[in-house]
Structures are given as structure tokens and as C-alpha cells.
Design a protein around this motif. Structure first.
Motif, PDB file in Angstrom:
ATOM      1  N   GLU A  39       0.819  -1.196   0.000  1.00 55.29           N
ATOM      2  CA  GLU A  39       0.000   0.000   0.000  1.00 55.29           C
ATOM      3  C   GLU A  39       0.850   1.242   0.000  1.00 55.29           C
ATOM      4  O   GLU A  39       0.446   2.276  -0.482  1.00 55.29           O
ATOM      5  CB  GLU A  39      -0.896   0.000   1.244  1.00 55.29           C
ATOM      6  CG  GLU A  39      -2.109  -0.878   1.067  1.00 55.29           C
ATOM      7  CD  GLU A  39      -2.654  -1.351   2.390  1.00 55.29           C
ATOM      8  OE1 GLU A  39      -3.315  -2.385   2.399  1.00 55.29           O
ATOM      9  OE2 GLU A  39      -2.391  -0.683   3.410  1.00 55.29           O
ATOM     10  N   LYS A  40       2.051   1.164   0.574  1.00 55.70           N
ATOM     11  CA  LYS A  40       2.895   2.336   0.626  1.00 55.70           C
ATOM     12  C   LYS A  40       3.729   2.487  -0.638  1.00 55.70           C
ATOM     13  O   LYS A  40       4.558   3.366  -0.715  1.00 55.70           O
ATOM     14  CB  LYS A  40       3.838   2.220   1.829  1.00 55.70           C
ATOM     15  CG  LYS A  40       3.160   2.529   3.119  1.00 55.70           C
ATOM     16  CD  LYS A  40       3.893   2.000   4.310  1.00 55.70           C
ATOM     17  CE  LYS A  40       5.287   2.545   4.426  1.00 55.70           C
ATOM     18  NZ  LYS A  40       5.897   2.236   5.722  1.00 55.70           N
ATOM     19  N   TRP A  41       3.524   1.654  -1.581  1.00 57.44           N
ATOM     20  CA  TRP A  41       4.336   1.683  -2.788  1.00 57.44           C
ATOM     21  C   TRP A  41       4.066   2.953  -3.580  1.00 57.44           C
ATOM     22  O   TRP A  41       2.932   3.254  -3.918  1.00 57.44           O
ATOM     23  CB  TRP A  41       4.000   0.439  -3.620  1.00 57.44           C
ATOM     24  CG  TRP A  41       4.535   0.449  -4.993  1.00 57.44           C
ATOM     25  CD1 TRP A  41       5.758   0.893  -5.402  1.00 57.44           C
ATOM     26  CD2 TRP A  41       3.896  -0.021  -6.157  1.00 57.44           C
ATOM     27  NE1 TRP A  41       5.895   0.716  -6.743  1.00 57.44           N
ATOM     28  CE2 TRP A  41       4.762   0.149  -7.237  1.00 57.44           C
ATOM     29  CE3 TRP A  41       2.638  -0.593  -6.405  1.00 57.44           C
ATOM     30  CZ2 TRP A  41       4.443  -0.215  -8.531  1.00 57.44           C
ATOM     31  CZ3 TRP A  41       2.310  -0.955  -7.686  1.00 57.44           C
ATOM     32  CH2 TRP A  41       3.215  -0.762  -8.741  1.00 57.44           C
ATOM     33  N   VAL A  42       5.122   3.705  -3.883  1.00 56.57           N
ATOM     34  CA  VAL A  42       5.006   4.863  -4.746  1.00 56.57           C
ATOM     35  C   VAL A  42       5.637   4.461  -6.061  1.00 56.57           C
ATOM     36  O   VAL A  42       6.848   4.265  -6.129  1.00 56.57           O
ATOM     37  CB  VAL A  42       5.743   6.076  -4.141  1.00 56.57           C
ATOM     38  CG1 VAL A  42       5.682   7.241  -5.092  1.00 56.57           C
ATOM     39  CG2 VAL A  42       5.114   6.448  -2.820  1.00 56.57           C
ATOM     40  N   PRO A  43       4.855   4.300  -7.110  1.00 56.96           N
ATOM     41  CA  PRO A  43       5.435   3.793  -8.352  1.00 56.96           C
ATOM     42  C   PRO A  43       6.394   4.786  -8.997  1.00 56.96           C
ATOM     43  O   PRO A  43       6.229   5.980  -8.894  1.00 56.96           O
ATOM     44  CB  PRO A  43       4.211   3.565  -9.254  1.00 56.96           C
ATOM     45  CG  PRO A  43       3.121   4.326  -8.651  1.00 56.96           C
ATOM     46  CD  PRO A  43       3.422   4.508  -7.211  1.00 56.96           C
TER      47      PRO A  43
ATOM     48  N   ARG B  40      -0.790   0.527 -10.439  1.00 63.59           N
ATOM     49  CA  ARG B  40      -1.254   0.997  -9.133  1.00 63.59           C
ATOM     50  C   ARG B  40      -2.680   1.500  -9.211  1.00 63.59           C
ATOM     51  O   ARG B  40      -3.478   1.307  -8.300  1.00 63.59           O
ATOM     52  CB  ARG B  40      -0.307   2.100  -8.670  1.00 63.59           C
ATOM     53  CG  ARG B  40      -0.596   2.696  -7.334  1.00 63.59           C
ATOM     54  CD  ARG B  40       0.029   1.855  -6.212  1.00 63.59           C
ATOM     55  NE  ARG B  40       0.241   2.619  -5.017  1.00 63.59           N
ATOM     56  CZ  ARG B  40      -0.680   2.816  -4.079  1.00 63.59           C
ATOM     57  NH1 ARG B  40      -1.871   2.337  -4.218  1.00 63.59           N
ATOM     58  NH2 ARG B  40      -0.377   3.519  -3.013  1.00 63.59           N
TER      59      ARG B  40
ATOM     60  N   GLN C 205       6.948  -4.596  -7.352  1.00 67.57           N
ATOM     61  CA  GLN C 205       5.598  -4.471  -6.783  1.00 67.57           C
ATOM     62  C   GLN C 205       4.520  -4.691  -7.845  1.00 67.57           C
ATOM     63  O   GLN C 205       3.395  -5.086  -7.517  1.00 67.57           O
ATOM     64  CB  GLN C 205       5.399  -3.086  -6.152  1.00 67.57           C
ATOM     65  CG  GLN C 205       6.264  -2.835  -4.936  1.00 67.57           C
ATOM     66  CD  GLN C 205       7.515  -2.062  -5.250  1.00 67.57           C
ATOM     67  OE1 GLN C 205       7.998  -2.083  -6.381  1.00 67.57           O
ATOM     68  NE2 GLN C 205       8.061  -1.395  -4.259  1.00 67.57           N
TER      69      GLN C 205
ATOM     70  N   ASN D 148      -0.841   7.008   0.765  1.00 66.14           N
ATOM     71  CA  ASN D 148      -1.862   6.031   0.409  1.00 66.14           C
ATOM     72  C   ASN D 148      -3.064   6.700  -0.205  1.00 66.14           C
ATOM     73  O   ASN D 148      -3.602   6.258  -1.191  1.00 66.14           O
ATOM     74  CB  ASN D 148      -2.352   5.273   1.643  1.00 66.14           C
ATOM     75  CG  ASN D 148      -1.193   4.825   2.481  1.00 66.14           C
ATOM     76  OD1 ASN D 148      -0.079   4.842   2.000  1.00 66.14           O
ATOM     77  ND2 ASN D 148      -1.471   4.449   3.683  1.00 66.14           N
TER      78      ASN D 148
ATOM     79  N   PRO E 293      10.672   5.919  -0.023  1.00 66.83           N
ATOM     80  CA  PRO E 293       9.834   5.833  -1.225  1.00 66.83           C
ATOM     81  C   PRO E 293       9.112   7.111  -1.592  1.00 66.83           C
ATOM     82  O   PRO E 293       8.541   7.198  -2.663  1.00 66.83           O
ATOM     83  CB  PRO E 293       8.811   4.731  -0.874  1.00 66.83           C
ATOM     84  CG  PRO E 293       8.969   4.443   0.546  1.00 66.83           C
ATOM     85  CD  PRO E 293      10.213   5.035   1.051  1.00 66.83           C
TER      86      PRO E 293
ATOM     87  N   TYR F  38       4.385  11.244  -9.353  1.00 70.03           N
ATOM     88  CA  TYR F  38       3.239  10.454  -8.907  1.00 70.03           C
ATOM     89  C   TYR F  38       2.285  11.297  -8.076  1.00 70.03           C
ATOM     90  O   TYR F  38       1.069  11.231  -8.244  1.00 70.03           O
ATOM     91  CB  TYR F  38       3.738   9.238  -8.116  1.00 70.03           C
ATOM     92  CG  TYR F  38       2.634   8.404  -7.529  1.00 70.03           C
ATOM     93  CD1 TYR F  38       2.395   8.391  -6.160  1.00 70.03           C
ATOM     94  CD2 TYR F  38       1.827   7.624  -8.344  1.00 70.03           C
ATOM     95  CE1 TYR F  38       1.383   7.633  -5.626  1.00 70.03           C
ATOM     96  CE2 TYR F  38       0.806   6.861  -7.809  1.00 70.03           C
ATOM     97  CZ  TYR F  38       0.595   6.866  -6.449  1.00 70.03           C
ATOM     98  OH  TYR F  38      -0.422   6.116  -5.920  1.00 70.03           O
TER      99      TYR F  38
END
Lengths: 279, 365
Positions: free
Chosen positions: A47-51, A60, A81, B171, B261, B305
Motif C-alpha cells: 500500500e505504501k508503494w510509490v510507483p 497501481r 511491486q 496512500n 519511497p 506520482y
């Protein structure tokens, strides 16, 4: 600044010790089984993944539903991911951790090389190799590299096309170093006829029956397992009569999900209908 | 690796995308805050070189250089907002705005800001494993803003809106409508605005060989189970990381990104950039003094992003078409004074210099 570095080294050591002990326990007790014990922690990280890449952003957002859409256009997958989201049933297993040594003036420097295979036992398999100074780092890195290299595996029939495909569609051969591995379709019920190490890879790929034959210095098991993986990669590269029809081109995900007609599409695109016939 | 790298991490969103801050604020998007009302910037410097549209601000970074005793120095990264121009490198522009070095007494309280070799980093206890903490600590922004306010006698309008406690979560990015009908401002589109707080990058310390040997006996047990002793994995040598879709450089880039990240930009004056691809363009030389350009900061993909997420739903939105992995900014290594006052102690003039920016694209697209 110096003492902060020191205490960080200290806490790192503690963390690593715990990690290493955990892996040791798992390895001794669970030699042949699947190792998927860290699933709980992973959910949060996803969930914390920032692409970082455009493909990552599309995945995402949920614009890409199946990994086959990525394979169709041969898009390079740069973030693990993506694979975690698109192939949910992925299990991983450490095949071997072997020390590699380098001679330096101050003695020998030992690093650990980890071989990890991931797969969902249903047509997707990946192999990762990572060298690192610590075992835990090597395993973690190898899992990530294995996920990045997940490929589709084509399965077919030996004879009658009854039931689900169970074996390789044709005779294929893969090579790495001096080791060549040849896979031959086998009738249902034969099982995987292969040495212990490549058998693991074939099980993760979802192949139920196959005859294998190998040549070369198979003692170098690193090359042996890579040759098997190379062989599996080639199953979808083999042109069989089902693919003789003219291809009908489909838009790449980048074109499909953009507002304006930006850059022209790169390369050829083959429609995915043939996959559904086979599988 | 020896130099310190400061990371710009996302802070709270601005209440209004067109709100004004002061030129000591570091922020993404919004309206550029020029130090003085009229900068005397030539209009073509603020226009896209391809289509002539007025450029909009992507990042405004307050970047004093303590070594050269320059406190009044800001870097602005601008881009053409039209979707067609966005992906092209010529539509990006970097301006370095700097006050003459000969100033002595007027901005004496500027010394309080320069407390390190980089932008002011607030002393937050850094535990980089638990990144959730950085979201919850909004005190960082308060310190930065308090400092800025203390320096600038004229309180700006932004001070009221900055105090609103909108913590930003990766999120669930808060969707804000882009207000385009603000009467005071021009009708150019403005990118969603959020503020930045700093953190030093703690790259993991390399472990000494001693600790890995502790793990080795465990490892031996793991590998030498009875049945498999005849299997010797012989002849293995060190192997570099390899993946089908990503090369070694990108894997290293991604590894450092995964440590933090949400990093929006990396700042390291005179340091080495974190490359995403091995091909690097030559930075060239400074237009004013001829000294070679050096790396100063680079914008990273998470910034893209966040902007993309904030602008979802609005059509004709520039960042939706951006596909870069990182944008590297090179500035004059001497940080020369670009104004034309001839070195006289005038204490009033601000100079504007255009610097170099290179794009590293995601070549899959």
C-alpha cells in the motif's frame, strides 16, 4: 555524526541477527516446502508503494488487470511491486545459498549468493540470483530479482487434448554456460522426470509431466537451474501452427490510457486469443 | 556516497494552489514566489521555447550555499503546462535567482538559516525504517515556517494557510480541485501545490565482515542437510544484479528510492546524481562566467506520482503525460552572480541565470 553512524550500525546488527536467525529456523525445518511466511508484512508495504515508472503508475491505479497484458506488448517490468499486485499467488523458495570468495590482500572476502525461485504453479515462474555480504540481504534481493524476471510458461498436450494442458507444447532446449537442458513432452501421469534442482523450477512453473535430458557440466548447479529457466522462457517463443494466423494489433496500455495521441506505438503486438485456446 | 544528500519529502498540501509564500519556502507546484516584486526577468525566459505558453512552476527550492557565503539563492524549475510539450526536454527550464554577494548588512539575519552545507534541515530524530513517523510529525514545517517568518518582517498571506494541519499520506492523496478562477492571478494553469520538509538520507552503513560470519554457521546447517550432500554448487562466482527488464543502474536507483519511497527531490551541492540510466548528457558551462556546471539537485519520480494523483480527473493536465524517471539540474559551480551590477556593493539587485536540466526518461514508453 560519527556516533550516529555507530548506533545505526548497532541497531542494524540487531535487526540482521534476528532476520538471520529466522531464516535459519525456517530452512532447517522446512526444507522442501514453500516458504511464504512473510505475507502479512508485505501487505502494508504494497500500500505504501510509490510507483516510479509509468507502467507502475498504471498498475497501481488498477488500469492493468492481468500480467498477460504486459507480456503481450513485451513491456519491461522494472518494479517488483507490479508483479506482486498482478500475480497474487506467488510463492518463493530459496534453492541455495552458497558462499563465494574473493582473495584480497587482507585475506578472503566472503559473500553469499542466493538462488531464489518464485512461481504460482500455474504458468508463471521467475528465478533470481543475488550476491550480498549478508545472507538476509542476499535472500531479500534475490526474491526481488526473481519477481522482476517472472515469465509466462506455455503448456500443451502430449497427445489427446483432453482436460487442462499438462506438459510442454513441444521439444524445447535451453542453455546456460556449458549446460543444455532439453524438455520433451510426456504423457499424463509421467510426472517431472528431472534432477532434484530443475524439478523444483518446473514444479513452480506448473508443469506436471515432462521428460528432461541434460548435457554439459551439470555439476555447476547455478548454470543448470538457469538453463532450465531459459528453456521455460522459450516455450512461448516457439512458433507453432496455432500462431500462423495474421496478428490483429492491440493498443499498448500506454496508448490506451493516455488522453491524446502521443507517440507512435513501438513494435508488434499479438492478440491474446490464442492463449485461451491452449489454456 | 561520502557527501550528504538531503531529501525533499512531501509535507502538507497547500490550502489554495495559488497561495503565495515567501522565497525562503521550498515547495512543489503553485505560483513561483519571486524575492522582489519585479525581478526584471525577460518575458521569454518564462515562456516555453517550443510553443510560447507561459511556464508554470514545478519546484521552488531555497538553496543557500554556505561554503560560498551565499544565503539568498533560490532555484526554480519551470515547465510548459501543455500536454504536448511536457515530455519534450526543451519545455523544461531551470532558473537560479541569487542576490549579489556584496550585500553586507541588509540581510544580516539570513545567517540564521544557513546552518549546514545544504538547505536548512530540521533536527528530527531520523529512524528511517519507520517512515510513518515522518508523516505525523508536522512540527518540521512549523519550524521552517517559523524561521521564515522571523526573517521576513512583512508577514505574507501564506502564514495563515500553512498553519492548517493537513498531513499528506501517500496512500490516499487528498484530491483538491485546481482553482483556476482566482481573480488576483493569471489564468495560466497551476500545478497542485504542496510544501517540502527536509531529511538527510541515511544510506545503510555497510556491514563489516565480522557480523556476516555470525550467520555463516547457521547457513552451513541450512545447506548441509543429509540427503543433498552429493550436490555441490561448484564454481560459483560473484554475479552482478540482472533482471530481464531492468539493468544494474536502474536496480541501484530503485534500491535507493525504496529506502525513502516518497522522496520528491534529492539535493547535494556538488555531489553525484543518482542516475536511472547510464547515458548522461554533458552539463556544459555556465553562460555568465564560463565555469563548468555541476550537479546540484534532481527531481524524482514520486513527485510526478503525487502531482499525477492530485490532478486526476482534470483534463488537459500536463503531468499525466510526463514519463521521466528523474530530472537532473546542473548549476554553475562557482554560483556566479548573474546580475549586471559590476560588483559594486549595491545590496539590491537580484540576478537570474538559466541553468541546465537533463531528463532521464523511462524508455519503455
Amino acid at each position: 555524526m560519527a556516533d550516529r553512524g555507530g548506533e545505526r550500525g548497532g541497531e542494524r546488527g540487531g535487526e540482521r541477527g534476528g532476520f538471520g536467525r529466522g531464516f535459519g529456523r525456517g530452512g532447517r525445518g522446512d526444507r522442501g516446502g514453500r516458504r511464504g511466511g512473510r505475507r502479512g508484512g508485505r501487505q502494508q508495504e504494497e500500500e505504501k508503494w510509490v510507483p516510479v515508472t509509468k507502467l507502475g503508475r498504471l498498475v497501481r491505479e488498477g488500469k492493468i488487470h492481468k500480467i498477460e497484458e504486459i507480456y503481450l506488448h513485451s513491456l519491461p517490468v522494472k518494479e517488483h511491486q507490479i508483479i506482486e499486485l498482478l500475480v497474487p499467488g506467488l510463492k518463493d523458495e530459496v534453492m541455495k545459498i552458497t558462499p563465494v570468495q574473493k582473495q584480497t590482500r587482507a585475506g578472503q572476502r566472503t559473500r553469499f549468493k542466493a538462488f531464489v525461485v518464485v512461481g504460482d504453479c500455474d504458468g508463471h515462474v521467475g528465478l533470481g540470483v543475488k550476491c550480498a555480504k549478508e545472507v538476509a540481504t542476499a535472500i531479500r534481493g534475490a526474491i526481488i530479482l526473481a519477481k522482476l524476471s517472472v515469465v509466462p510458461v506455455r503448456r500443451g498436450y502430449w497427445g489427446n487434448k483432453i482436460g487442462q494442458p499438462h506438459t510442454v507444447p513441444c521439444k524445447v532446449t535451453g542453455k546456460c554456460g556449458s549446460v543444455t537442458v532439453r524438455m520433451v513432452p510426456a504423457p499424463r501421469g509421467s510426472g517431472i522426470v528431472a534432477a532434484r534442482v530443475p524439478k523444483k523450477v518446473l514444479q513452480f512453473a506448473g508443469i506436471e509431466d515432462v521428460f528432461t535430458s541434460s548435457r554439459g557440466s551439470t555439476k555447476t548447479l547455478g548454470n543448470f537451474v538457469k538453463a532450465t529457466f531459459d528453456c521455460l522462457m522459450k516455450t512461448y517463443g516457439f512458433l507453432t501452427p496455432e500462431f500462423w494466423d495474421e496478428t490483429r494489433y492491440v493498443k499498448t496500455p500506454f496508448q490506451e490510457f493516455t488522453d491524446l495521441l502521443a507517440k507512435p506505438t513501438k513494435g508488434l503486438v499479438i492478440e491474446a486469443t490464442v492463449e485461451t485456446v491452449e489454456a | 556516497m561520502a557527501e550528504e544528500v538531503h531529501l525533499g519529502l512531501p509535507g502538507p498540501w497547500a490550502a489554495d494552489y495559488r497561495e503565495k509564500a515567501d522565497h525562503y519556502t521550498t515547495k512543489i507546484g503553485g505560483v513561483p514566489d519571486w524575492p522582489t516584486g519585479d525581478m526584471g526577468i525577460k518575458p521569454e525566459m518564462l515562456q516555453c521555447s517550443l510553443c510560447g505558453t507561459k511556464l508554470c512552476l514545478v519546484a521552488q527550492v531555497y538553496a543557500p550555499v554556505v561554503k560560498l557565503n551565499i544565503e539568498e539563492r533560490i532555484i526554480y524549475v519551470l515547465v510548459c503546462p501543455t500536454p504536448e510539450c511536457g515530455p519534450k526536454p526543451q519545455s523544461w527550464k531551470v532558473l537560479r535567482v541569487q542576490k549579489c554577494r556584496n550585500v553586507e548588512q541588509t540581510e544580516g539575519d539570513g545567517d540564521e538559516l544557513g546552518q549546514g552545507t545544504g538547505p536548512p534541515s530540521t533536527s528530527v530524530p531520523e529512524e528511517q525504517i519507520d517512515k510513518n513517523k515522518s508523516h505525523d510529525i508536522n512540527d518540521d514545517d512549523f519550524d521552517l515556517d517559523a524561521l521564515a517568518e522571523a526573517l521576513e518582517q512583512a508577514a505574507t498571506l501564506a502564514s495563515n494557510s500553512k498553519k492548517k494541519n493537513k498531513s499528506k499520506c501517500a496512500n490516499a492523496p487528498i484530491e483538491r480541485p485546481v482553482l483556476k478562477e482566482k481573480p488576483a492571478d493569471l489564468s495560466i494553469p497551476v500545478l497542485p501545490c504542496f510544501y517540502i520538509y527536509y531529511d538527510k538520507e541515511q544510506y545503510r552503513v555497510k556491514v563489516a565482515v565480522g557480523s556476516s560470519s555470525n550467520e555463516f554457521p547457521l547457513d552451513k546447517e541450512m545447506t548441509d542437510t543429509g540427503n543433498y550432500e552429493e550436490e555441490k554448487w561448484d564454481g560459483e562466482k560473484y554475479e552482478y544484479d540482472k533482471a530481464i527488464g531492468a539493468d544494474r543502474t536502474f536496480l541501484k536507483f530503485k534500491k535507493r528510492l525504496d529506502a525513502y519511497p516518497e522522496q520528491c527531490f534529492r539535493y547535494s551541492y556538488g555531489g553525484k546524481p543518482l542516475l536511472a540510466a547510464t547515458k548522461v548528457q554533458d552539463a556544459g558551462t555556465c553562460r555568465f562566467c564560463g565555469s563548468p556546471r555541476q550537479y546540484e539537485l534532481q527531481l524524482m519520480s514520486p513527485l510526478l506520482y503525487f502531482l499525477h494523483e492530485a490532478g486526476k480527473g482534470s483534463s488537459n493536465y500536463g503531468p499525466s503525460n510526463w514519463t521521466w524517471l528523474t530530472l537532473i539540474v546542473y548549476t554553475c559551480s562557482k554560483s556566479c552572480c548573474p546580475s549586471s551590477c559590476g560588483g559594486r556593493p549595491c545590496g539590491c539587485c537580484w540576478g537570474v541565470a538559466e541553468e541546465e536540466i537533463t531528463i532521464q526518461e523511462d524508455e519503455a514508453v
